[in-house]
Scaffold this motif. Structure first.
Motif, PDB file in Angstrom:
ATOM      1  N   LEU A   1       3.300  -8.036   1.801  1.00 48.21           N
ATOM      2  CA  LEU A   1       2.535  -7.367   0.756  1.00 48.21           C
ATOM      3  C   LEU A   1       2.081  -5.983   1.200  1.00 48.21           C
ATOM      4  CD1 LEU A   1       1.130  -7.393  -1.988  1.00 48.21           C
ATOM      5  CD2 LEU A   1      -0.835  -8.513  -0.895  1.00 48.21           C
ATOM      6  N   ILE A   2       1.521  -5.899   2.396  1.00 42.73           N
ATOM      7  CA  ILE A   2       1.017  -4.601   2.863  1.00 42.73           C
ATOM      8  C   ILE A   2       2.175  -3.635   3.115  1.00 42.73           C
ATOM      9  CG2 ILE A   2       0.975  -5.116   5.338  1.00 42.73           C
ATOM     10  CD1 ILE A   2      -1.595  -3.581   5.550  1.00 42.73           C
ATOM     11  N   GLY A   3       3.334  -4.175   3.524  1.00 42.90           N
ATOM     12  CA  GLY A   3       4.503  -3.324   3.709  1.00 42.90           C
ATOM     13  C   GLY A   3       4.971  -2.725   2.397  1.00 42.90           C
ATOM     14  N   LEU A   4       4.992  -3.523   1.342  1.00 42.39           N
ATOM     15  CA  LEU A   4       5.402  -3.031   0.026  1.00 42.39           C
ATOM     16  C   LEU A   4       4.401  -2.001  -0.509  1.00 42.39           C
ATOM     17  CD1 LEU A   4       6.612  -6.385  -1.572  1.00 42.39           C
ATOM     18  CD2 LEU A   4       8.045  -4.466  -0.833  1.00 42.39           C
ATOM     19  N   ILE A   5       3.122  -2.263  -0.294  1.00 42.55           N
ATOM     20  CA  ILE A   5       2.103  -1.306  -0.738  1.00 42.55           C
ATOM     21  C   ILE A   5       2.256   0.027  -0.001  1.00 42.55           C
ATOM     22  CG2 ILE A   5      -0.383  -0.812  -0.752  1.00 42.55           C
ATOM     23  CD1 ILE A   5      -0.850  -3.802  -1.189  1.00 42.55           C
ATOM     24  N   SER A   6       2.546  -0.038   1.304  1.00 42.18           N
ATOM     25  CA  SER A   6       2.634   1.187   2.102  1.00 42.18           C
ATOM     26  C   SER A   6       3.806   2.075   1.696  1.00 42.18           C
ATOM     27  CB  SER A   6       2.734   0.842   3.595  1.00 42.18           C
ATOM     28  OG  SER A   6       3.950   0.186   3.898  1.00 42.18           O
ATOM     29  N   THR A   7       4.805   1.503   0.982  1.00 38.83           N
ATOM     30  CA  THR A   7       5.921   2.342   0.504  1.00 38.83           C
ATOM     31  C   THR A   7       5.444   3.373  -0.514  1.00 38.83           C
ATOM     32  OG1 THR A   7       6.504   0.775  -1.263  1.00 38.83           O
ATOM     33  CG2 THR A   7       7.605   0.493   0.865  1.00 38.83           C
ATOM     34  N   GLN A   8       4.277   3.151  -1.095  1.00 33.35           N
ATOM     35  CA  GLN A   8       3.739   4.083  -2.079  1.00 33.35           C
ATOM     36  C   GLN A   8       2.784   5.094  -1.452  1.00 33.35           C
ATOM     37  OE1 GLN A   8       5.045   3.901  -5.248  1.00 33.35           O
ATOM     38  NE2 GLN A   8       6.292   2.413  -4.100  1.00 33.35           N
ATOM     39  N   PHE A   9       2.617   5.037  -0.153  1.00 34.52           N
ATOM     40  CA  PHE A   9       1.713   5.953   0.551  1.00 34.52           C
ATOM     41  C   PHE A   9       2.416   6.510   1.786  1.00 34.52           C
ATOM     42  CE2 PHE A   9      -0.922   2.972  -1.778  1.00 34.52           C
ATOM     43  CZ  PHE A   9      -1.838   3.800  -2.405  1.00 34.52           C
ATOM     44  N   ILE A  10       3.576   7.138   1.558  1.00 30.81           N
ATOM     45  CA  ILE A  10       4.346   7.718   2.646  1.00 30.81           C
ATOM     46  C   ILE A  10       3.513   8.809   3.324  1.00 30.81           C
ATOM     47  CG2 ILE A  10       6.470   8.926   3.266  1.00 30.81           C
ATOM     48  CD1 ILE A  10       6.849   6.058   2.276  1.00 30.81           C
ATOM     49  N   GLY A  11       3.501   8.783   4.636  1.00 31.36           N
ATOM     50  CA  GLY A  11       2.671   9.708   5.396  1.00 31.36           C
ATOM     51  C   GLY A  11       1.446   9.033   5.973  1.00 31.36           C
ATOM     52  N   TYR A  12       1.127   7.833   5.473  1.00 28.15           N
ATOM     53  CA  TYR A  12       0.006   7.057   5.983  1.00 28.15           C
ATOM     54  C   TYR A  12       0.493   5.761   6.639  1.00 28.15           C
ATOM     55  CZ  TYR A  12      -2.809  10.237   3.168  1.00 28.15           C
ATOM     56  OH  TYR A  12      -3.385  11.364   2.637  1.00 28.15           O
ATOM     57  N   GLY A  13       1.767   5.749   6.999  1.00 30.47           N
ATOM     58  CA  GLY A  13       2.366   4.538   7.547  1.00 30.47           C
ATOM     59  C   GLY A  13       1.693   4.045   8.810  1.00 30.47           C
ATOM     60  N   LEU A  14       1.209   4.979   9.647  1.00 32.31           N
ATOM     61  CA  LEU A  14       0.581   4.570  10.903  1.00 32.31           C
ATOM     62  C   LEU A  14      -0.679   3.754  10.649  1.00 32.31           C
ATOM     63  CD1 LEU A  14       0.580   4.704  13.986  1.00 32.31           C
ATOM     64  CD2 LEU A  14      -0.716   6.855  13.824  1.00 32.31           C
ATOM     65  N   TYR A  15      -1.424   4.110   9.599  1.00 30.39           N
ATOM     66  CA  TYR A  15      -2.645   3.367   9.271  1.00 30.39           C
ATOM     67  C   TYR A  15      -2.309   1.954   8.791  1.00 30.39           C
ATOM     68  CZ  TYR A  15      -4.657   8.060   9.438  1.00 30.39           C
ATOM     69  OH  TYR A  15      -5.039   9.308   9.835  1.00 30.39           O
ATOM     70  N   PHE A  16      -1.290   1.852   7.950  1.00 24.40           N
ATOM     71  CA  PHE A  16      -0.861   0.532   7.486  1.00 24.40           C
ATOM     72  C   PHE A  16      -0.301  -0.284   8.652  1.00 24.40           C
ATOM     73  CE2 PHE A  16      -0.913   2.742   3.408  1.00 24.40           C
ATOM     74  CZ  PHE A  16      -1.453   1.778   2.575  1.00 24.40           C
ATOM     75  N   TRP A  17       0.425   0.380   9.544  1.00 25.02           N
ATOM     76  CA  TRP A  17       0.992  -0.287  10.717  1.00 25.02           C
ATOM     77  C   TRP A  17      -0.125  -0.853  11.596  1.00 25.02           C
ATOM     78  CZ3 TRP A  17       1.561  -0.385  16.028  1.00 25.02           C
ATOM     79  CH2 TRP A  17       2.752  -0.927  16.520  1.00 25.02           C
ATOM     80  N   ALA A  18      -1.180  -0.060  11.798  1.00 20.68           N
ATOM     81  CA  ALA A  18      -2.325  -0.517  12.591  1.00 20.68           C
ATOM     82  C   ALA A  18      -3.049  -1.664  11.895  1.00 20.68           C
ATOM     83  CB  ALA A  18      -3.286   0.645  12.835  1.00 20.68           C
ATOM     84  N   LEU A  19      -3.172  -1.565  10.567  1.00 20.99           N
ATOM     85  CA  LEU A  19      -3.815  -2.640   9.807  1.00 20.99           C
ATOM     86  C   LEU A  19      -3.029  -3.942   9.932  1.00 20.99           C
ATOM     87  CD1 LEU A  19      -5.879  -3.697   7.746  1.00 20.99           C
ATOM     88  CD2 LEU A  19      -4.404  -2.784   5.928  1.00 20.99           C
ATOM     89  N   GLY A  20      -1.702  -3.846   9.778  1.00 18.75           N
ATOM     90  CA  GLY A  20      -0.884  -5.058   9.830  1.00 18.75           C
ATOM     91  C   GLY A  20      -0.756  -5.616  11.227  1.00 18.75           C
ATOM     92  N   PHE A  21      -0.111  -4.852  12.106  1.00 17.83           N
ATOM     93  CA  PHE A  21       0.161  -5.363  13.450  1.00 17.83           C
ATOM     94  C   PHE A  21      -1.091  -5.446  14.322  1.00 17.83           C
ATOM     95  CE2 PHE A  21       4.365  -3.813  12.139  1.00 17.83           C
ATOM     96  CZ  PHE A  21       5.124  -4.935  12.433  1.00 17.83           C
ATOM     97  N   GLY A  22      -2.111  -4.657  13.985  1.00 18.69           N
ATOM     98  CA  GLY A  22      -3.341  -4.701  14.757  1.00 18.69           C
ATOM     99  C   GLY A  22      -4.355  -5.686  14.191  1.00 18.69           C
ATOM    100  N   ILE A  23      -4.961  -5.308  13.065  1.00 21.70           N
ATOM    101  CA  ILE A  23      -6.053  -6.104  12.496  1.00 21.70           C
ATOM    102  C   ILE A  23      -5.583  -7.479  12.039  1.00 21.70           C
ATOM    103  CG2 ILE A  23      -7.838  -6.182  10.731  1.00 21.70           C
ATOM    104  CD1 ILE A  23      -8.229  -4.027  12.870  1.00 21.70           C
ATOM    105  N   PHE A  24      -4.455  -7.544  11.312  1.00 19.96           N
ATOM    106  CA  PHE A  24      -3.962  -8.837  10.824  1.00 19.96           C
ATOM    107  C   PHE A  24      -3.670  -9.799  11.978  1.00 19.96           C
ATOM    108  CE2 PHE A  24      -2.225  -7.856   6.293  1.00 19.96           C
ATOM    109  CZ  PHE A  24      -3.497  -7.458   5.937  1.00 19.96           C
TER     110      PHE A  24
END
Length: 214
Positions: free
Chosen positions: A173-196
């Motif tokens: 889900l978070i990966g699909l959402i991040s496709t709409q916010f190109i340029g902020y991938g590192l934040y989504f990556w940290a949220l997923g692989f880090g916080i999750f």
């Protein structure tokens, strides 16, 4: 006493069937540590990105064929590779330790199926990410890693704890959402692989590991 004995026998049979069909020695603490490694890696990547020129940063965020083979891609790849290796080694050692405590074999038919079903989507995703970089689409790499990792967890969940499936769905889900916010991938990556990972690992530890360690 007889009804109680029958219930105990049925419970024991269910436990044996569960152990024979699912690999249950995954360590929750290894998930927490993997999340910490990912957050450290994200911080290092953020620092490296801060050192880039504005032109290179725009290329990394959007579409650019000039970044293939550059120091930026090399450094980010090294950071990501280090995070993956540390997480994999830690997970293996802690899972080995847990399996020895519980008397479960770490390498049997079930764990082999788990590994195969996990790595098929994961390796496919890794190759796909290389293709994205090759064709100048580095901004989609972070979403792709989240999506394929989520698919890998979903695919492997039928051979381990069912909770892994829900984590996979969250990554997807978070990966699909991040496709709409190109340029902020590192934040989504940290949220997923880090916080999750930290949240999931903590939940698994308190649900499955803590009582065994007491």
């Amino acid at each position: 006493m007889e009804p109680n004995k029958y219930l105990e026998d049925i419970t024991e049979i269910k436990n044996i069937m569960n152990r024979s069909s699912r690999f249950i020695s995954l360590s929750g603490l290894s998930g927490v540590l993997a999340g910490i490694y990912a957050l450290i890696g994200a911080a290092l990547a953020y620092t490296r990105l801060k050192m880039m020129s504005s032109a290179n940063y725009e290329g990394l965020s959007g579409r650019s064929s000039s970044l293939w083979g550059t120091d930026v891609i090399r450094d980010l790849s090294l950071i990501a590779g280090a995070v993956v290796v540390l997480a994999a080694v830690t997970g293996f050692l802690m899972t080995l330790r847990k399996s020895k405590r519980s008397g479960e074999k770490i390498w049997d038919a079930t764990s082999k199926r788990l590994v195969v079903n996990f790595f098929i989507p994961l390796i496919s995703g890794g190759i796909f990410c290389l293709v994205l970089i090759q064709y100048g689409l580095p901004g989609l790499v972070a979403p792709a890693t989240l999506i394929f990792y989520g698919l890998a967890c979903i695919n492997a969940s039928k051979y381990t704890m069912g909770d892994v499936r829900y984590m996979g769905l969250a990554f997807l889900l978070i990966g699909l959402i991040s496709t709409q916010f190109i340029g902020y991938g590192l934040y989504f990556w940290a949220l997923g692989f880090g916080i999750f990972h930290i949240l999931y690992g903590s939940m698994m530890y308190f649900k499955y590991d803590r009582n065994r360690n007491l």
